[in-house]
Design a protein around this motif. Sequence first.
Motif, mmCIF file in Angstrom:
data_model
loop_
_atom_site.group_PDB
_atom_site.id
_atom_site.type_symbol
_atom_site.label_atom_id
_atom_site.label_comp_id
_atom_site.label_asym_id
_atom_site.label_seq_id
_atom_site.Cartn_x
_atom_site.Cartn_y
_atom_site.Cartn_z
ATOM 1 N N LEU A 51 17.406 -2.032 42.381
ATOM 2 C CA LEU A 51 16.408 -1.542 41.735
ATOM 3 C C LEU A 51 16.974 -0.616 40.530
ATOM 4 O O LEU A 51 17.852 0.241 41.296
ATOM 5 N N GLU A 52 16.418 -0.542 39.549
ATOM 6 C CA GLU A 52 16.831 0.512 38.653
ATOM 7 C C GLU A 52 15.516 1.106 38.077
ATOM 8 O O GLU A 52 14.706 0.500 37.532
ATOM 9 N N GLN A 53 15.515 2.607 38.322
ATOM 10 C CA GLN A 53 14.020 3.159 38.004
ATOM 11 C C GLN A 53 13.819 3.248 36.362
ATOM 12 O O GLN A 53 14.925 3.401 35.464
ATOM 13 N N ILE A 111 -12.213 2.493 46.065
ATOM 14 C CA ILE A 111 -10.726 2.913 46.116
ATOM 15 C C ILE A 111 -9.968 1.534 45.574
ATOM 16 O O ILE A 111 -9.013 2.016 44.820
ATOM 17 N N PHE A 138 -7.968 1.372 41.833
ATOM 18 C CA PHE A 138 -6.389 1.193 41.767
ATOM 19 C C PHE A 138 -6.374 -0.014 40.896
ATOM 20 O O PHE A 138 -5.401 -0.238 40.093
ATOM 21 N N VAL A 160 -11.106 -9.254 53.902
ATOM 22 C CA VAL A 160 -9.599 -9.374 54.109
ATOM 23 C C VAL A 160 -8.949 -9.643 52.773
ATOM 24 O O VAL A 160 -7.878 -9.203 52.459
ATOM 25 N N GLY A 191 -8.721 -6.762 50.937
ATOM 26 C CA GLY A 191 -7.797 -5.924 51.228
ATOM 27 C C GLY A 191 -6.289 -6.343 50.738
ATOM 28 O O GLY A 191 -5.628 -5.572 50.379
ATOM 29 N N MET A 192 -6.375 -7.574 50.478
ATOM 30 C CA MET A 192 -5.083 -7.956 50.203
ATOM 31 C C MET A 192 -4.626 -7.696 48.958
ATOM 32 O O MET A 192 -3.712 -7.472 48.301
ATOM 33 N N LEU A 214 -5.462 -5.415 47.113
ATOM 34 C CA LEU A 214 -4.610 -3.988 46.945
ATOM 35 C C LEU A 214 -3.374 -3.961 47.343
ATOM 36 O O LEU A 214 -2.547 -3.395 46.740
ATOM 37 N N PHE A 215 -3.090 -4.879 48.568
ATOM 38 C CA PHE A 215 -1.779 -5.026 48.911
ATOM 39 C C PHE A 215 -0.837 -5.499 47.939
ATOM 40 O O PHE A 215 0.154 -4.887 47.585
ATOM 41 N N LEU A 231 -0.039 -3.337 44.908
ATOM 42 C CA LEU A 231 0.693 -2.210 45.055
ATOM 43 C C LEU A 231 2.184 -2.638 45.175
ATOM 44 O O LEU A 231 2.939 -2.001 44.588
ATOM 45 N N ALA A 232 2.264 -4.036 45.522
ATOM 46 C CA ALA A 232 3.646 -4.512 45.687
ATOM 47 C C ALA A 232 4.063 -4.935 44.298
ATOM 48 O O ALA A 232 5.215 -4.778 44.026
ATOM 49 N N LEU A 285 5.977 -2.514 41.600
ATOM 50 C CA LEU A 285 7.260 -2.529 41.751
ATOM 51 C C LEU A 285 7.868 -2.792 40.252
ATOM 52 O O LEU A 285 8.639 -1.880 39.617
ATOM 53 N N PHE A 333 9.974 -0.012 37.924
ATOM 54 C CA PHE A 333 11.659 -0.373 38.247
ATOM 55 C C PHE A 333 11.879 -1.737 37.496
ATOM 56 O O PHE A 333 11.106 -2.417 37.207
ATOM 57 N N LEU A 351 5.954 -2.268 51.694
ATOM 58 C CA LEU A 351 5.293 -1.739 50.425
ATOM 59 C C LEU A 351 5.989 -0.309 50.386
ATOM 60 O O LEU A 351 6.286 0.004 49.027
ATOM 61 N N ALA A 398 9.106 -1.908 48.337
ATOM 62 C CA ALA A 398 8.774 -1.960 47.099
ATOM 63 C C ALA A 398 8.207 -0.593 46.328
ATOM 64 O O ALA A 398 7.778 -0.543 45.482
#
Lengths: 360, 306
Positions: A4-6, A289, A293, A332, A335-336, A338-339, A342-343, A346, A350, B84, B88
């Motif tokens: 990973l490179e920022q 929320i 996001f 569910v 909720g997924m 948002l998961f 966020l994933a 990346l 990056f 996460l 991630a």
Amino acid sequence: MLKLEQRPEPSRLWTYLTPPLAVAVTMIAGGALFALLGKNPVEAIATIFWEPLFGEFAFYYGPQLLVKGAPLILIAIGLSLGFRAGIWNIGAEGQYIVGAITGAGAGLAFYPADLWVVFPVMVVAGAAGGWAWAMIPALLKLRFGTNEILVSLMLVYVAEQLLAAMSLGLLKNPDGFGFPGSRNLQQYAPAHNAELVAGTGMHWGVVAALIAVIFAYVLLNRHVLGYHIRLTGQAPRAARFAGVRPKRLVLFCLGMSGALAGLAGMFEVSGPAGQISIDFNVGYGFTAIIVAFLGRLHPVGILLAGLLMALTYIGGEIAQSNLGLPAAAIQVFQGMLLFFLLAVDLFTNFRIRVIRPETA
Amino acid sequence: MDLASISPVLLLASLMVAATPILLAALGELVVERSGVLNLGVEGMMITGAICGFAAAVETGSPFAGFVAAALGGAVLSLLFAGLTQVALANQVASGLALTLFGLGLSALMGQGYVGVKPPPTPRLDIPVLGDIPILGPILFGHDVMVYVGLGLCAAIWAMLKYTRAGLVLRAVGENHDAAHALGYKVVRVRVMAILFGGACAGLGGAYISLIRVPQWTEGMTAGAGWIALALVVFASWKAGRVLLGAWLFGGVTVLQLNLQAAGVAIPVEYLSMSPYLITILVLVIMSADRSRAPGSLGRIFHATG
């Protein structure tokens, strides 16, 4: 090997790409979940995302999109301001409840007077109620350094109890034969947040949500306060040198999100819900929320995300009655979302590089 | 109103029971936060543990299997959080919230067939001689095994953090992850293990509610216990011993207000039910004046560049 490179700064392309990508991945994972529950995944996903918009009963579900989307957008706009500055108001659900209580309470205080002023007073009371509830974590944070996440969240449970106490006590319908719940505001014309144009779902809450979107857009892009909010989120230290006063920012962000959540509660109780009852709140404050996001904390993004989330609510209800999909499955699913968001984020921050192991 | 009906011995005995779920969850979160990670998903992991444990106990008929399943369930859910935040590199606050929202939905989905079912009873330990001591016996020695697991865990974590090398590494990672990385400690590995441990503890705490304290399954039955556990860690200034003290305080408030409800005090039930949350806020206010003891790297994202 992967490394990973920022990125020096977040990728613009990926900023726009991640929400649709997250939705797509959620559809696949959600489909798998529905298949596990013994439902046809394609049919279930189509029911949720296609049926409300283009199905046989779209004329009925279309307006619902606005009714469900408006509170989500209104709350999420408020939350996004704070989230941008690193001020975490997690208790919008509580502010929503208190706004509904104060709004409905103000309206019922006039009952049965037939005055035009009732509704404007309710709007102000609803916003003030949510604002005051949000001021508790704000003031405690400023005065004692208390964590606003925990305090605002604790206040959700307090507000829920308050709601129960109100619908059984102070605001109980005197003509309600002892049943819990307040008078129905839909039957009290001056306090009724009716549809502005019949059959469109367009009520004052929808108008307020649109105004909030425009207001937030102007604030963030054209106003120094919005600049300060963005600056604080990205570089808190630099912000202080730039003359940002963090305390005022906390008051503004929490107060604004509280007032908007209170407004959402007030428009809901005087319109679609009609009355204060024990099960008045349905979790809009928490779903907002996800909306904030998913909309990348951007006003226009939130508008779209709010409508999408409203779609999953409505589609979920259809899937519930048509396919027997459990209501919790939709929760569910949300909720997924948002998961995965966020994933896949990346990729925004990056760069993934493939490095070959060096051979000497 | 009949305050005389409240027996102090029973009150203290049920305090120990009421304190156990938040004690377990808070101890797990303590370890997570000492490793520098803020996991706001405790509520989600607790409720998932509650239903995993409940389902497993009902299906196998063994409460023990229930608790094992609860710990596993909580740990598996926390693995999502670990992925996460550690792989991630996502924002920890947002990821924790996602975990809670997801866990609440997932538990509701899993628990559909279990509403109204009674779980197998967990036997109380009948400690011979000690249990027969008047007053102290019923308060301290008449409980189920999980109460003692909670107390033992508290002592173990205290000793681990204070005296062992593993505890030192954990603290180093939490206080300054860059320095710990430079010393050759595997920051991400330590944190993932801490997160898994925290998830397992939260799961146990949740199962304690659904299997022993209530005991039945209802949606959202943890009712903020996970958030109280989070507040407890702040209250305890990230120290294991004080977590126990805090858990007893909250257990005491909960039990007392329940007893007052039963005794028919003139305050409406709803206002009494608010009290644990209000006390939590009050305690947070008192304790927040001193922020110096928070782990240095708490909530910060670690990305090894070198």
